[in-house]
Design a protein around this motif. Structure first.
Motif, PDB file in Angstrom:
ATOM      1  N   PRO A 112      27.539  14.989  94.908  1.00 44.19           N
ATOM      2  CA  PRO A 112      28.685  15.219  94.032  1.00 44.19           C
ATOM      3  C   PRO A 112      28.685  16.668  93.532  1.00 44.19           C
ATOM      4  N   THR A 113      29.863  17.197  93.310  1.00 41.25           N
ATOM      5  CA  THR A 113      29.953  18.577  92.822  1.00 41.25           C
ATOM      6  C   THR A 113      29.227  18.641  91.485  1.00 41.25           C
ATOM      7  N   PRO A 114      28.268  19.563  91.329  1.00 38.77           N
ATOM      8  CA  PRO A 114      27.570  19.601  90.040  1.00 38.77           C
ATOM      9  C   PRO A 114      28.544  20.034  88.937  1.00 38.77           C
ATOM     10  N   GLN A 115      28.394  19.420  87.781  1.00 32.43           N
ATOM     11  CA  GLN A 115      29.229  19.778  86.635  1.00 32.43           C
ATOM     12  C   GLN A 115      28.820  21.164  86.155  1.00 32.43           C
ATOM     13  N   PRO A 116      29.768  22.038  85.833  1.00 33.85           N
ATOM     14  CA  PRO A 116      29.353  23.319  85.250  1.00 33.85           C
ATOM     15  C   PRO A 116      28.621  23.073  83.926  1.00 33.85           C
ATOM     16  N   THR A 117      27.615  23.884  83.669  1.00 26.38           N
ATOM     17  CA  THR A 117      26.833  23.691  82.437  1.00 26.38           C
ATOM     18  C   THR A 117      27.667  24.057  81.212  1.00 26.38           C
ATOM     19  N   VAL A 118      27.573  23.221  80.195  1.00 27.26           N
ATOM     20  CA  VAL A 118      28.138  23.578  78.887  1.00 27.26           C
ATOM     21  C   VAL A 118      26.985  23.486  77.886  1.00 27.26           C
ATOM     22  N   GLY A 119      26.529  24.652  77.440  1.00 27.55           N
ATOM     23  CA  GLY A 119      25.447  24.702  76.458  1.00 27.55           C
ATOM     24  C   GLY A 119      26.023  25.043  75.099  1.00 27.55           C
ATOM     25  N   ARG A 120      25.164  25.145  74.123  1.00 26.35           N
ATOM     26  CA  ARG A 120      25.656  25.490  72.775  1.00 26.35           C
ATOM     27  C   ARG A 120      24.516  25.985  71.914  1.00 26.35           C
ATOM     28  N   PHE A 121      24.901  26.628  70.815  1.00 25.25           N
ATOM     29  CA  PHE A 121      23.939  27.025  69.791  1.00 25.25           C
ATOM     30  C   PHE A 121      24.525  26.502  68.493  1.00 25.25           C
ATOM     31  N   ALA A 122      23.697  25.839  67.695  1.00 20.13           N
ATOM     32  CA  ALA A 122      24.235  25.141  66.523  1.00 20.13           C
ATOM     33  C   ALA A 122      23.415  25.447  65.269  1.00 20.13           C
ATOM     34  N   PRO A 123      23.471  26.684  64.787  1.00 21.08           N
ATOM     35  CA  PRO A 123      22.665  27.010  63.602  1.00 21.08           C
ATOM     36  C   PRO A 123      23.201  26.357  62.329  1.00 21.08           C
ATOM     37  N   SER A 124      22.314  26.149  61.381  1.00 19.54           N
ATOM     38  CA  SER A 124      22.722  25.686  60.051  1.00 19.54           C
ATOM     39  C   SER A 124      22.843  26.931  59.188  1.00 19.54           C
ATOM     40  N   PRO A 125      23.990  27.151  58.569  1.00 18.31           N
ATOM     41  CA  PRO A 125      24.149  28.388  57.795  1.00 18.31           C
ATOM     42  C   PRO A 125      23.492  28.312  56.416  1.00 18.31           C
ATOM     43  N   THR A 126      22.174  28.122  56.452  1.00 16.42           N
ATOM     44  CA  THR A 126      21.420  28.035  55.198  1.00 16.42           C
ATOM     45  C   THR A 126      20.740  29.367  54.905  1.00 16.42           C
ATOM     46  N   GLY A 127      21.044  30.383  55.691  1.00 19.02           N
ATOM     47  CA  GLY A 127      20.486  31.721  55.516  1.00 19.02           C
ATOM     48  C   GLY A 127      20.780  32.506  56.782  1.00 19.02           C
ATOM     49  N   ALA A 128      20.336  33.759  56.811  1.00 20.81           N
ATOM     50  CA  ALA A 128      20.610  34.600  57.985  1.00 20.81           C
ATOM     51  C   ALA A 128      19.728  34.162  59.168  1.00 20.81           C
ATOM     52  N   LEU A 129      20.001  34.711  60.334  1.00 15.95           N
ATOM     53  CA  LEU A 129      19.230  34.381  61.536  1.00 15.95           C
ATOM     54  C   LEU A 129      17.790  34.875  61.379  1.00 15.95           C
ATOM     55  N   HIS A 130      16.822  34.096  61.858  1.00 16.53           N
ATOM     56  CA  HIS A 130      15.434  34.549  61.831  1.00 16.53           C
ATOM     57  C   HIS A 130      14.873  34.467  63.245  1.00 16.53           C
ATOM     58  N   PHE A 131      13.638  34.920  63.402  1.00 16.83           N
ATOM     59  CA  PHE A 131      13.088  35.010  64.752  1.00 16.83           C
ATOM     60  C   PHE A 131      13.100  33.649  65.472  1.00 16.83           C
ATOM     61  N   GLY A 132      12.794  32.583  64.729  1.00 20.09           N
ATOM     62  CA  GLY A 132      12.764  31.239  65.340  1.00 20.09           C
ATOM     63  C   GLY A 132      14.127  30.844  65.894  1.00 20.09           C
ATOM     64  N   SER A 133      15.182  31.135  65.130  1.00 11.24           N
ATOM     65  CA  SER A 133      16.507  30.739  65.638  1.00 11.24           C
ATOM     66  C   SER A 133      16.952  31.669  66.764  1.00 11.24           C
ATOM     67  N   LEU A 134      16.482  32.913  66.731  1.00 11.50           N
ATOM     68  CA  LEU A 134      16.823  33.822  67.835  1.00 11.50           C
ATOM     69  C   LEU A 134      16.214  33.318  69.151  1.00 11.50           C
ATOM     70  N   VAL A 135      14.994  32.790  69.076  1.00 14.53           N
ATOM     71  CA  VAL A 135      14.332  32.249  70.270  1.00 14.53           C
ATOM     72  C   VAL A 135      15.201  31.137  70.871  1.00 14.53           C
ATOM     73  N   THR A 136      15.697  30.244  70.017  1.00 18.35           N
ATOM     74  CA  THR A 136      16.541  29.152  70.508  1.00 18.35           C
ATOM     75  C   THR A 136      17.852  29.682  71.086  1.00 18.35           C
ATOM     76  N   ALA A 137      18.438  30.675  70.401  1.00 17.44           N
ATOM     77  CA  ALA A 137      19.700  31.228  70.890  1.00 17.44           C
ATOM     78  C   ALA A 137      19.499  31.838  72.284  1.00 17.44           C
ATOM     79  N   VAL A 138      18.423  32.600  72.443  1.00 17.89           N
ATOM     80  CA  VAL A 138      18.171  33.258  73.727  1.00 17.89           C
ATOM     81  C   VAL A 138      17.966  32.211  74.831  1.00 17.89           C
ATOM     82  N   GLY A 139      17.147  31.218  74.549  1.00 16.88           N
ATOM     83  CA  GLY A 139      16.862  30.181  75.560  1.00 16.88           C
ATOM     84  C   GLY A 139      18.124  29.426  75.955  1.00 16.88           C
ATOM     85  N   SER A 140      18.906  29.005  74.969  1.00 10.42           N
ATOM     86  CA  SER A 140      20.085  28.203  75.314  1.00 10.42           C
ATOM     87  C   SER A 140      21.129  29.070  76.012  1.00 10.42           C
ATOM     88  N   TYR A 141      21.221  30.335  75.612  1.00 15.27           N
ATOM     89  CA  TYR A 141      22.191  31.247  76.235  1.00 15.27           C
ATOM     90  C   TYR A 141      21.846  31.465  77.711  1.00 15.27           C
TER      91      TYR A 141
END
Ligand code: GLU
Length: 306
Positions: A6-35
């Motif tokens: 079957p034709t593979p579905q195009p990937t749809v990824g996402r980044f879903a931060p909680s706006p409880t403060g600015a971005l930190h190194f831990g969330s940047l790691v997740t953003a980079v990986g998911s991107y």
């Protein structure tokens, strides 16, 4: 269509931060990986602000996060989704679960659950099932919970492999709408990812133990679950998960261009060439999309510098 291939579905990824403060190194790691894991197959990458837990939301944090990501060269598809504007969708999902007879009013206070829990669970005391068969006379309904099944929930994580959990003993019937009326993360995340067509969820390993609850909700709501990849957590020197408390990415850090992106990539086991640290952030991301290799990512959470 060819049934074998079957034709593979195009990937749809996402980044879903909680706006409880600015971005930190831990969330940047997740953003980079998911991107990288979304973009390297030509897929989409969506942005969602998880701002449902209003008491924890910090005014201005959502814009600050978006500004930082933009300055680092990230580009997202479609409009940013704000969970706080989608409560009708969570209500609709709750209604479907109600029709299936899966949810119930719970009158227990936190203190009562703590006192009667059979043992400590994944996240606090396991719900002992007190109100599962109806509220005792005179009890006021507080939270809404979903009844969990006896069978184990299993899924295959892209990094951790086969994961299984017995919801009854790990968490018990869990909350979908809190006593303060706010929808729980576990429900909102499933509704949003399913309704936005997200088929690849890449996030921190702190959510690995939440995923079986979400896989169960996908099944109840009749939606196919996405592929899950949980990334190692960047820990602070004290061994705790890096959080906003340990410092956020200051605007000054961003002036070093690709330096923080290269650090995040190295944390994920990737090997950006040394010269790339001084390159503009956009060039680092292009390199990362072309070279990111999930097989190199270590599953062990560890200190950020190491
Ligand atoms: N909002 C969560 C966080 O910032 C992430 C939730 C998810 O990716 O499912 O940790």
């Amino acid at each position: 269509m060819d049934r074998q291939h079957p034709t593979p579905q195009p990937t749809v990824g996402r980044f879903a931060p909680s706006p409880t403060g600015a971005l930190h190194f831990g969330s940047l790691v997740t953003a980079v990986g998911s991107y990288c894991l979304a973009r390297q197959t030509g897929g989409k990458w969506l942005m969602r602000m998880e701002d449902l837990d209003t008491p924890r939301v910090v005014p201005g944090a959502a814009d600050e996060i978006l500004w930082t990501l933009e300055a680092l060269g990230f580009e997202w598809d479609e409009e940013v989704l704000y969970q706080s504007r989608r409560t009708d969708r969570y209500e609709a999902a709750l209604e479907r679960l109600r029709e299936q007879g899966r949810i119930f009013d719970c009158g227990c206070t936190r203190k009562e659950i703590l006192a009667s829990a059979p043992h400590p669970g994944e996240e606090g005391p396991v719900y002992p099932g007190t109100c599962r068969h109806g509220l005792a006379a005179g009890r006021r309904p507080r939270a809404l919970r979903v009844r969990v099944p006896e069978e184990k929930v299993c899924f295959a994580d892209g990094l951790f492999g086969a994961v299984e959990q017995h919801l009854v003993s790990a968490v018990g019937d869990f909350v979908l709408r809190r006593a303060d009326g706010l929808f729980a993360y576990q429900l909102a995340v499933v509704v949003d990812d399913a309704e936005c067509g997200v088929n690849q969820v890449v996030r921190g390993a702190d959510l690995l133990s939440s995923t079986p609850r979400q896989v169960f909700l996908y099944a109840c709501l009749g939606w196919p679950p996405p592929r899950f990849v949980h990334l190692p957590l960047a820990l602070a020197p004290d061994g705790e998960k890096i959080s906003k408390r340990h410092g956020t990415l200051a605007r000054g850090d961003l002036q070093e261009g690709g330096g923080s992106l290269c650090r995040a990539l190295r944390f994920l086991g990737q090997q950006p060439p040394a010269g790339l640290d001084l390159a503009p952030a956009r060039d680092v991301l292009s390199w990362a999309i072309a070279h990111f290799d999930l097989k190199r990512v270590p599953s062990r959470s560890r200190p950020a510098e190491g």
